[in-house]
Design a protein around this motif. Structure first.
Motif, short mmCIF file in Angstrom:
data_model
loop_
_atom_site.label_atom_id
_atom_site.label_comp_id
_atom_site.label_asym_id
_atom_site.label_seq_id
_atom_site.Cartn_x
_atom_site.Cartn_y
_atom_site.Cartn_z
N ILE A 1 71.85 -21.94 -22.93
CA ILE A 1 72.99 -22.29 -22.38
C ILE A 1 74.08 -21.44 -22.36
CG2 ILE A 1 75.06 -23.95 -22.96
CD1 ILE A 1 73.42 -25.92 -24.38
N SER A 2 74.70 -21.38 -21.17
CA SER A 2 76.08 -20.53 -21.03
C SER A 2 77.35 -21.53 -21.29
CB SER A 2 76.17 -20.29 -19.52
OG SER A 2 74.79 -19.55 -18.95
N LEU A 3 78.01 -20.82 -22.52
CA LEU A 3 79.36 -21.57 -22.81
C LEU A 3 80.27 -21.27 -22.05
CD1 LEU A 3 78.07 -21.16 -26.42
CD2 LEU A 3 78.15 -23.44 -24.99
N TYR A 4 81.00 -20.09 -22.20
CA TYR A 4 82.38 -19.75 -21.86
C TYR A 4 82.41 -18.17 -21.94
CZ TYR A 4 83.35 -20.70 -26.79
OH TYR A 4 83.36 -20.60 -27.94
N ASP A 5 83.58 -17.78 -21.48
CA ASP A 5 83.91 -16.31 -21.39
C ASP A 5 84.89 -16.24 -22.60
OD1 ASP A 5 84.93 -13.63 -21.09
OD2 ASP A 5 84.49 -13.87 -18.80
N LEU A 6 84.40 -15.39 -23.57
CA LEU A 6 85.40 -15.15 -24.89
C LEU A 6 86.56 -14.45 -24.40
CD1 LEU A 6 82.62 -14.44 -27.43
CD2 LEU A 6 84.44 -16.29 -27.71
N HIS A 7 86.45 -13.64 -23.43
CA HIS A 7 87.77 -12.90 -23.17
C HIS A 7 88.81 -13.73 -22.68
CE1 HIS A 7 89.98 -9.47 -21.72
NE2 HIS A 7 90.32 -10.05 -20.48
N TYR A 8 88.77 -14.78 -22.06
CA TYR A 8 89.57 -15.67 -21.66
C TYR A 8 89.83 -17.20 -22.50
CZ TYR A 8 88.87 -12.86 -17.50
OH TYR A 8 88.91 -11.96 -16.52
N ALA A 9 88.90 -17.34 -23.30
CA ALA A 9 88.75 -18.46 -24.31
C ALA A 9 89.91 -18.40 -25.25
CB ALA A 9 87.53 -18.74 -24.98
N PRO A 10 90.50 -19.50 -25.72
CA PRO A 10 91.51 -19.47 -26.82
C PRO A 10 90.63 -19.13 -28.09
CG PRO A 10 91.58 -21.82 -25.48
CD PRO A 10 90.29 -20.80 -24.98
#
Length: 174
Positions: free
Chosen positions: A41-50
């Motif tokens: 699963i691809s979740l999200y980009d940590l660089h842009y995530a809260p």
């Protein structure tokens, strides 16, 4: 927005499977074997995530229960990169992906749409334009293993680096 630190749930092959992949004629010998993986699963980009998203994801994975499942690859394909794939439907892996995505949604963990890619292993990110080859034609046995743990991994784009954020065992009878 270009991905900088994408976060994935992945499975990594054991050392004997890594060695079999390293021996493949189209594998990139300059890429470390420890980077071989199957993205579940691809979740999200940590660089842009809260900042609260990562702990929420870890908490959701802490309560996830599933049984081990097999992965088996019997062909090499060149799409944008050289990958190991299979002609089989990988029904157990796809059911696992669905169960994991549903669990993350139920737990209100951050997750993006379109997050369950077809299971494969990238063995050369540059591509080689050689098309598809079956392992039978190469006189090689299929490559596979039973996935018995999942890993939450951050990929540092452009650095050929993975940062582990946790591991969770899969248990039979789950």
């Amino acid at each position: 927005m270009r991905a900088r630190n994408p976060l994935y749930v992945m499975a990594k092959p054991p050392p004997e499977v890594q060695a079999a992949i390293a021996a493949l004629p189209r594998n990139d010998p300059g890429r470390g074997l420890e980077l071989l993986h199957v993205t579940l699963i691809s979740l999200y980009d940590l660089h842009y995530a809260p900042p609260e998203w990562l702990p929420a994801t870890i908490a959701a994975l802490d309560s996830f229960v599933a049984a081990p499942f097999p992965l088996r690859f019997d062909r090499i394909e060149n799409r944008k990169a050289v990958t190991l794939r299979t002609r089989e439907p990988l029904a157990e892996a796809r059911a696992f992906q669905k169960a994991l995505a549903n669990h993350l949604l139920r737990e209100k963990a951050p997750i993006m749409d379109g997050t369950t890619p077809e299971p494969h292993i990238t063995i050369n990110y540059r591509g080689d334009r050689l098309g598809s080859q079956t392992f039978v034609a190469l006189k090689l046995p299929p490559i596979g293993w039973t996935v018995d743990e999942i890993i939450l991994m951050e990929s540092i784009v452009g650095k050929t680096t993975h940062v582990e954020h946790g591991r969770w065992p899969l248990r039979a009878g789950a």
